[in-house]
Every structure is written in C-alpha cells, then in structure tokens.
Design an enzyme around this catalytic site. Structure first.
Site, PDB file in Angstrom:
ATOM      1  N   ALA A  70      13.575  -3.300  -6.553  1.00  0.00           N
ATOM      2  CA  ALA A  70      14.200  -4.079  -7.618  1.00  0.00           C
ATOM      3  C   ALA A  70      13.148  -4.334  -8.692  1.00  0.00           C
ATOM      4  O   ALA A  70      11.949  -4.248  -8.423  1.00  0.00           O
ATOM      5  CB  ALA A  70      14.690  -5.401  -7.051  1.00  0.00           C
ATOM      6  N   GLY A 109      14.987  -1.978  -2.716  1.00  0.00           N
ATOM      7  CA  GLY A 109      16.343  -1.647  -3.159  1.00  0.00           C
ATOM      8  C   GLY A 109      16.570  -0.145  -3.235  1.00  0.00           C
ATOM      9  O   GLY A 109      17.708   0.330  -3.102  1.00  0.00           O
ATOM     10  N   GLU A 112      17.529   0.805   0.113  1.00  0.00           N
ATOM     11  CA  GLU A 112      18.863   0.235   0.385  1.00  0.00           C
ATOM     12  C   GLU A 112      19.949   1.099  -0.249  1.00  0.00           C
ATOM     13  O   GLU A 112      21.003   1.346   0.346  1.00  0.00           O
ATOM     14  CB  GLU A 112      18.933  -1.211  -0.120  1.00  0.00           C
ATOM     15  CG  GLU A 112      18.095  -2.154   0.748  1.00  0.00           C
ATOM     16  CD  GLU A 112      18.088  -3.578   0.247  1.00  0.00           C
ATOM     17  OE1 GLU A 112      17.786  -3.780  -0.950  1.00  0.00           O
ATOM     18  OE2 GLU A 112      18.377  -4.493   1.041  1.00  0.00           O
ATOM     19  N   GLU A 132       9.810  -5.890   1.032  1.00  0.00           N
ATOM     20  CA  GLU A 132      10.144  -7.195   0.447  1.00  0.00           C
ATOM     21  C   GLU A 132       9.331  -8.348   1.027  1.00  0.00           C
ATOM     22  O   GLU A 132       8.968  -9.285   0.324  1.00  0.00           O
ATOM     23  CB  GLU A 132      11.639  -7.490   0.629  1.00  0.00           C
ATOM     24  CG  GLU A 132      12.562  -6.723  -0.308  1.00  0.00           C
ATOM     25  CD  GLU A 132      12.901  -5.322   0.179  1.00  0.00           C
ATOM     26  OE1 GLU A 132      12.270  -4.834   1.144  1.00  0.00           O
ATOM     27  OE2 GLU A 132      13.797  -4.701  -0.418  1.00  0.00           O
TER      28      GLU A 132
HETATM   29  N1  COA Z   1       9.300  -4.280 -10.444  1.00  0.00           N
HETATM   30  C1  COA Z   1       8.768  -4.209 -11.672  1.00  0.00           C
HETATM   31  N2  COA Z   1       7.632  -3.541 -11.972  1.00  0.00           N
HETATM   32  C2  COA Z   1       7.014  -2.931 -10.968  1.00  0.00           C
HETATM   33  C3  COA Z   1       7.486  -2.966  -9.645  1.00  0.00           C
HETATM   34  C4  COA Z   1       8.687  -3.681  -9.402  1.00  0.00           C
HETATM   35  N3  COA Z   1       9.231  -3.752  -8.195  1.00  0.00           N
HETATM   36  N4  COA Z   1       6.652  -2.248  -8.861  1.00  0.00           N
HETATM   37  C5  COA Z   1       5.694  -1.766  -9.657  1.00  0.00           C
HETATM   38  N5  COA Z   1       5.903  -2.185 -10.929  1.00  0.00           N
HETATM   39  C6  COA Z   1       5.102  -1.851 -12.112  1.00  0.00           C
HETATM   40  C7  COA Z   1       3.678  -2.368 -11.972  1.00  0.00           C
HETATM   41  O1  COA Z   1       3.578  -3.717 -12.398  1.00  0.00           O
HETATM   42  C8  COA Z   1       2.930  -1.420 -12.856  1.00  0.00           C
HETATM   43  O2  COA Z   1       3.159  -1.832 -14.178  1.00  0.00           O
HETATM   44  P1  COA Z   1       2.053  -1.592 -15.299  1.00  0.00           P
HETATM   45  O3  COA Z   1       1.908  -0.101 -15.405  1.00  0.00           O
HETATM   46  O4  COA Z   1       2.603  -2.248 -16.504  1.00  0.00           O
HETATM   47  O5  COA Z   1       0.826  -2.234 -14.757  1.00  0.00           O
HETATM   48  C9  COA Z   1       3.661  -0.095 -12.661  1.00  0.00           C
HETATM   49  O6  COA Z   1       4.961  -0.443 -12.162  1.00  0.00           O
HETATM   50  C10 COA Z   1       3.015   0.861 -11.701  1.00  0.00           C
HETATM   51  O7  COA Z   1       2.797   0.172 -10.474  1.00  0.00           O
HETATM   52  P2  COA Z   1       1.481   0.411  -9.618  1.00  0.00           P
HETATM   53  O8  COA Z   1       1.601  -0.456  -8.419  1.00  0.00           O
HETATM   54  O9  COA Z   1       0.298   0.240 -10.467  1.00  0.00           O
HETATM   55  O10 COA Z   1       1.630   1.944  -9.248  1.00  0.00           O
HETATM   56  P3  COA Z   1       1.239   2.700  -7.924  1.00  0.00           P
HETATM   57  O11 COA Z   1       1.581   4.102  -8.179  1.00  0.00           O
HETATM   58  O12 COA Z   1      -0.136   2.338  -7.500  1.00  0.00           O
HETATM   59  O13 COA Z   1       2.208   2.115  -6.790  1.00  0.00           O
HETATM   60  C11 COA Z   1       4.312   1.433  -5.829  1.00  0.00           C
HETATM   61  C12 COA Z   1       3.586   2.319  -6.867  1.00  0.00           C
HETATM   62  C13 COA Z   1       5.787   1.602  -6.043  1.00  0.00           C
HETATM   63  C14 COA Z   1       3.919   1.861  -4.410  1.00  0.00           C
HETATM   64  C15 COA Z   1       3.885  -0.037  -6.033  1.00  0.00           C
HETATM   65  O14 COA Z   1       4.046  -0.371  -7.391  1.00  0.00           O
HETATM   66  C16 COA Z   1       4.690  -1.026  -5.228  1.00  0.00           C
HETATM   67  O15 COA Z   1       4.408  -1.241  -4.068  1.00  0.00           O
HETATM   68  N6  COA Z   1       5.686  -1.664  -5.886  1.00  0.00           N
HETATM   69  C17 COA Z   1       6.455  -2.725  -5.280  1.00  0.00           C
HETATM   70  C18 COA Z   1       7.480  -2.175  -4.360  1.00  0.00           C
HETATM   71  C19 COA Z   1       8.303  -3.314  -3.820  1.00  0.00           C
HETATM   72  O16 COA Z   1       7.787  -4.281  -3.309  1.00  0.00           O
HETATM   73  N7  COA Z   1       9.615  -3.171  -3.927  1.00  0.00           N
HETATM   74  C20 COA Z   1      10.505  -4.184  -3.487  1.00  0.00           C
HETATM   75  C21 COA Z   1      10.743  -5.128  -4.620  1.00  0.00           C
HETATM   76  S1  COA Z   1      11.915  -6.374  -4.188  1.00  0.00           S
END
Ligand code: COA
Length: 701
Positions: A70, A109, A112, A132
């Site tokens: 999300a 999500g 999901e 999450e």
């Molecule tokens: N919502 C909004 N923005 C998000 C996001 C989310 N769930 N997850 C990542 N971003 C943004 C980061 O803030 C970053 O933004 P920026 O470029 O402005 O700094 C960008 O996406 C890239 O994220 P980053 O973590 O730096 O990239 P990565 O390639 O190292 O890792 C993921 C990618 C997806 C593994 C990691 O971002 C992550 O674990 N995200 C959260 C996943 C999560 O918890 N999902 C459930 C949410 S309820």
C-alpha cells in the site's frame, strides 16, 4: 491474435485486450504502491475486461517490481476511491480466471492482490511477503485469511509475524504460486494464461479453500510466547490467523479490517512508518545535487585487524568486495583472521550464512603486512587505535601509497576528522566512516563529512553503505558526531541518577522496560568501561575529578572493566554471562555520593525515563542547531539503528514532538531550576519551535 489499442484508465493503470486476454498493467513507480489511482484504475480495468467478455485477465506490473505494498504516504489522509478490500473482492469474484504475473517484490497489498487472483505465476527473482508487521500493521485486505488457506497455518504465521519475504522457489514449493515463468513480462505471463485457458482452467477463489487445522494448543502456546512490545500487531496476527481456521472469509476479513484500522491509527505504527520513511530520506543530502556521480568502488582496504577492522572487512567481504586487510605484525593479523572466521562460523551456526557463502566471503579477504598491497584500492578504511597521533601516522602513510581519487576513510568514533584530513594534502578525499560494534551486525554507519570532503566522496560512501546493507546517515564533525555525543549526555544522566539514589539495576530495568534494547550501565559493561576511561585520560581529565565519572573511574582502577573482566557495574557468571547485582558497587556509589555531598533519595521510574530521554532530546536539538545533522529524522535513524532506541517510539526527536515541544521545554526548564545544571538549558531550536507552535518534524525534508 488481434490486438486492441492500449487504454490508459488512470495515471497508473493501462488496459488492453489481446485476443481473449484482458491485460491490466500497473505503472506507479518506483515500487508500484497501491495508491488511490491504482485502486480506481484496477476497478475500471476489470469493468472493461468484463464488458469485453475476455476469457481471462492477466495483471502485471511495469518497471522493476510487482506491487510492493500500500502507499504508506496516504495513511492518515482521507481515503479516496475504492478501498483495497473492494478491489480484492472484485478480482476474486471476477467471472473468468484472473492471473497475477509477479516479478521483483510482491509485498503487502501486492501479495494480497495476487492471492485474490485465481492463479499466480512469478519470475525467478520474485520475493513474496507480508511485511506489514514491520510497520506495526496487520495485513488489511485478506492477507491473514488467504495466506493460511493457501500455504497452511504454520508457514503463514511464520511469514506474517516475521514480515520476512520468501523466494519464488519457496513460494512454488509451498503452493503460494503455481508456476515460475521467464522474466519477459508480459509475454511470459500471457503464455502461461493461454496455457491455463487451453487446459480448461476455471476460476479458483482462494476464499473457498479451508485453512488446515492445527494442534489445539498451537495458538495458545504462540500467544503465551509473545514478547511484550509497544505494538498491537503481533497479538492481532495470531488472533486473525486462528480466525481463518474457524470462520468463513467474510467474517475473517471483517475482523481483519477492524484490526488493521486500529493498528493504522495506533501510535506504534505511526512511529514505525516515520522511521521507515526517515531511513529513506536520510539517503538524500539536501546540499548535494542528485546529479553528482559517486566514484566507482571495486576494491577495498581496511587498516587494522582488531575487533572493528575485522568486522568492517567482513561487511565488505560478505557483499562480494575483495578486501585487503592490513596489520603491522603477523601475530595481530592471525588473531584478526581467527576472529573473522569465528564470527562467520557463528553466522553459519545461526543459519544466517551457508558454508559456501562463508568460504566465498573468507576468500575475499586478503591479509597483508604491506601498505604497498593497497595501491589499487578505491576505498581505504582506517580502523586503528583511537588516538590522533596513530591516525595521523596511518594517513600520512596512506597518501604515499594510495592512488589519486582513492577515498580515505577513518572509523574514528570521536576524533576530529578535519585534523586527520589536514595531514593528507588531499582533504577532499578524506571522510569518516563510523561503524558500530559489532560492525558486521550493526546496521548504522555515520558518514562523517569534513569541511573539505568532496560531494562525490560523500555520495560514494552513502552508496557503498547501501550495497553492504548499512543504513548510512551523513553527519558533521564534532566530538562524538551525532550518536556518541548524544549518548554521552544520556550516560551522564545515568551516572548522576546512581549518585542521587538509583542502583544500576533500577536505571537499566526502567529504561529497558520503556523499550531501550539495553540500559546504559549494561551497555557500559558490554562495551568495556575502560574505553571511556582512557578517552577521558586522553582528554586530560583527571581520574575522580568529576562526580559523574567517579564511579566508572574507580571501577576501572579496581580492574572491573565490564563483561570482559567478569565484573563492572554488575558481576557476570563466567559461563552464562548472566548478570547479578553487587552490593559492593552499591556501597561504592554511596561512598562517592557522601564524598561529593550528594544526598541520596528515592527516584521514581518517571524521573529516570524523563531525564534519560530529555538528555537525548536536548543534545539532539543542539546538534540540529549546529547543523551537525541535516534533519531531525536523521537523528532518529541513528538512534534506532545504532543505539537500541525502540523503533516503535520512532527515535528521540520524533518522541519530542509526541511529548509536545512546549512541554519538553517546560520540563527542561524545571530540571535546570531544580539542579542548577546547565545541561538542562533548553536548546535554542526547541525554544524557537515551541514559541511558534512548530514541531521538529516540520524541519524534515
Ligand atoms: N509506500 C510509499 N512509498 C514507498 C513504499 C510504500 N509502501 N515503499 C517504498 N516506498 C518508496 C520509498 O520511500 C522510496 O522513496 P524515495 O525514492 O522517494 O526515497 C522508494 O519507494 C524506493 O524505496 P526503497 O526502499 O528505497 O527501495 P528498495 O529497492 O531498496 O526497496 C522495497 C524496495 C519495496 C523492498 C522497500 O521499499 C520496502 O520494503 N517497502 C515497504 C514494503 C511494505 O512494507 N509494504 C507493505 C506496506 S503496508
């Protein structure tokens, strides 16, 4: 096969009919987060596909990844468009098979959505998970109900309560996906969809499956073993997965949504989301243009094979870099290499590393007694004895052998990096790289910029830090930089609390119960009380001359150096390292208090928490005033990743905002008045922000 023109339905979603397949593509970089535009677009695309009477629908993503969750930046804002559960229902209830084709990360999500689809295929590189809980949340759109139905209760619980992702191979093995496909999306996904339809595949709602029953005591045992924490999610996850074994999906999802919304508005989750975004924000340096190109780093050298040097060498070797490890004597080199091997063996024992990875990592480390062997290094990290003369001598040698443009970094914890840079004649190449002990485990790296460090050198170290799995925070030069400077103020309060009436166990237990990973006195014993003892002597502070150092000075002089000598503030069992209180230390504290005319009194738990946390907050605000840290959230990242500050409290500066800056200033002023101690003089920044009803977070950018 006839092809219809692609239609952009919202900024993030395109729909196209290819023959009998409805293709829905999501394009919401960087991580295809499920924003309102994505949710709206998915509903419109499904409506279009239904009208087109397609025989199947393929959902896939553009860019580097499938949906990774999300959009957490939307949390706390008014909801617009359809909810994710509505989208999920529309997918699962679609009249013809919906296939999700995954690549990159299918998280939160995203997974999901994939689980609501009737079939799932994934490219080999895909990671699948429900992270999450790491944000203090439960999955909110059926994750806790569908995952146990697909892969069984035990595995689902392990995945959801750890938040850890699994590989495509593991997902195939446990039934989370049906097929591994080539990376060439959408073609590989289309081929799989055609194969399914040709074989007569029908809709296959996950909600119709039954979550396999488990032993009747399974959930009770899990509940009893939950560790107390500041977040609601872990207990709710257990409850929801148990529900999946007992009710239909509608009831399960109804309760799940309730729990999700409660978690989302909880303080713990807000703090965890803050720190998640803070860890990303700190990689951006306001004064360095994104166009600045980092220098390439392929070969690394580490000077000094002691505890820190060895740990630093391990960080690079584990990430695949060839590392030359330099020492002055063969004996020291051997000892360092033995320690490295022992540490790697420990990781293998704990299942963090395979034998193969161990062999590879060790083969990346080349020991040497010759500085000439580092002539081709792109980055050198000095990790020698914490003494300015020693460091100056090492850096003078480095400039003789290192190639131009080689980055010269020091792992000093306190010393002035400007002074070290001055001996090199190339200060633009010099920087601090302050790792935390044990360097191969601790996430934090303080990247210390001098007045003359070149911007591309700063960027190079920030970039390389990510490659070796560190969370890097750029800081300026001052005694102790951000982390240790604040820790000094915090540890000083711990000492004063002892003299004023506490026992070591009282201080440590209260702050640990509050959430710190360890109390300050136990940390002292772990690190060795002799380190700060020596540092005070180096600074010309006489032993016993300052009340708050009288106890550690005496302990060190009695040979009580901490865990390594079997005693410090506490006594330690030789075998188990279990700590025990020692009456003789309590007596020593009483006699020092008498000597300094301090009347000991009963001190409340609230006072302990207030004084320790306010010491961090006020020093952090001074650091911001002086421009040593770029933003308050950078300080939070330092404390959460390097000092065991509870992640679910968001960091000391976030905590200050939560307390309210006007209240913080009032509390500081009261302490100042009561104690006469100038350390409680509120930092100018706190006064300024409190006076204008602003928060520290308003300075985050
Ligand atoms: N919502 C909004 N923005 C998000 C996001 C989310 N769930 N997850 C990542 N971003 C943004 C980061 O803030 C970053 O933004 P920026 O470029 O402005 O700094 C960008 O996406 C890239 O994220 P980053 O973590 O730096 O990239 P990565 O390639 O190292 O890792 C993921 C990618 C997806 C593994 C990691 O971002 C992550 O674990 N995200 C959260 C996943 C999560 O918890 N999902 C459930 C949410 S309820």
């Amino acid at each position: 096969m006839s092809t219809n023109a692609t239609n952009t339905l919202t900024a993030a979603i395109c729909y196209e009919r290819r023959g009998k397949i409805g293709l829905i593509s999501i394009n919401n970089p960087p991580i295809n987060a499920i924003s309102a535009a994505v949710r709206e677009g998915l509903i419109s695309a499904l409506t279009r596909a239904k009208a087109d009477k397609v025989s199947s629908v393929l959902i896939y993503c553009m860019g580097k990844t499938f949906i990774a969750g999300a959009d957490i930046t939307e949390f706390g804002k008014p909801q617009t468009g359809p909810t994710l559960p509505e989208v999920i229902s529309a997918i699962e209830e679609f009249p013809v098979p919906v296939i999700a084709a995954l690549h990159g990360n299918a998280l939160g999500g995203g997974l999901e959505i994939a689980m609501a689809a009737h079939y799932r295929c994934a490219a080999q590189n895909t990671k699948l998970g429900l992270p999450e809980v790491t944000l203090g949340l439960v999955p909110g759109s059926g994750g806790t109900q569908r995952l146990p139905r697909l892969i069984g209760v035990e595995k689902a619980l392990a995945m959801i309560s750890s938040g850890k992702a699994i590989s495509a191979d593991e997902a195939l093995q446990c039934g989370l996906i049906d097929q591994i496909i080539a990376a060439s999306l959408p073609e590989s996904g289309i081929a799989y969809a055609k194969e399914l339809i040709d074989n007569g595949a029908k809709v296959r709602p996950t909600s119709a499956l039954i979550a396999s029953p488990v032993d009747e005591h399974f959930f009770e045992n899990k509940k009893n073993s939950l560790k107390p924490t500041g977040i609601l999610a872990p207990a709710y996850i257990l409850e929801l997965i148990e529900l999946a074994t007992k009710t239909d999906i509608h009831e399960g999802q109804r309760v799940e949504r309730e729990r999700f919304l409660e978690c989302r508005s909880s303080a713990g989750s807000a703090a965890l989301r803050h720190i998640f975004l803070a860890e990303r924000a700190c990689t951006k340096l306001p004064d360095i243009a994104p166009s600045v190109t980092p220098r390439p780093i392929n070969k690394v050298a580490v000077i000094g094979a002691g505890t820190m040097g060895g740990g630093i060498a391990m960080c690079f070797a584990s990430a695949g870099f060839p590392v030359t490890l330099i020492e002055t004597a063969q004996e020291n080199l051997n000892r360092g290499l033995d320690q490295i091997e022992a540490n790697y063996n420990q990781s293998v024992k704990r299942g963090r590393l395979s034998q193969d990875q161990l062999a590879k990592a060790i083969s990346n480390i080349k020991p040497s007694l010759q500085y000439a062997d580092i002539a081709d290094a792109d980055l050198v990290i000095e990790a020698t004895f914490e003494n300015m003369d020693v460091k100056k001598a090492v850096f003078s040698k480095l400039v003789e052998v290192c190639k131009p443009n080689c980055i010269l970094a020091t792992n000093t914890s306190y010393l002035d990096v400007n002074t070290i840079a001055d001996v090199t004649g190339r200060p633009q190449d010099v920087i601090g790289a302050h790792f935390f002990s044990p360097a191969n485990i601790m996430k934090l790296l303080e990247v210390v910029r001098t007045q003359k460090t070149a911007p591309e050198v700063v960027m190079s170290v920030m970039v390389i830090a990510k490659r070796i799995g560190k969370v890097a925070v750029a800081v300026g030069v001052c005694h102790g930089f951000v982390g240790n400077r604040m820790f000094k103020a915090y540890a000083r309060q711990a000492q004063l609390l002892l003299l004023e009436g506490c026992t070591p166990a009282q201080v440590d237990t209260v702050i640990q119960t509050w959430g710190m990973a360890m109390g300050p006195l136990a940390v002292g014993d772990l690190a060795g009380i002799d380190i700060s003892y020596r540092s005070r002597r180096d600074q010309g502070i006489c032993s016993g001359s300052i009340a708050e150092f009288a106890l550690p000075d005496l302990l060190v002089e009695m040979g009580r150096l901490g865990q390594k000598s079997g005693s410090g503030y506490y006594n330690y069992e030789p075998e188990t390292r279990a700590r025990k209180n020692d009456q003789s230390v309590h007596d020593l504290i009483q006699s020092i208090a008498n000597q300094w005319c301090i009347t000991r009194r009963e001190i409340s738990n609230d006072e302990i928490i207030d004084r320790l946390s306010l010491a961090l907050i006020n020093e952090g605000a001074h650091i911001l005033d002086e421009g040593i840290a770029a933003r308050p959230s950078d300080i939070d990242v330092v404390y959460v990743n390097g000092y065991g500050f509870p992640r679910w409290r968001g960091g000391p500066m976030y905590l200050a905002d939560k307390i309210g800056l006007d209240k913080v200033v009032r509390k500081l002023e009261i302490l100042r008045e009561q104690t006469g101690d100038t350390c409680w003089e509120p930092a100018k920044l706190l006064h300024k922000l409190a006076a204008t009803s602003q928060t520290l977070s308003s300075l985050n950018n």
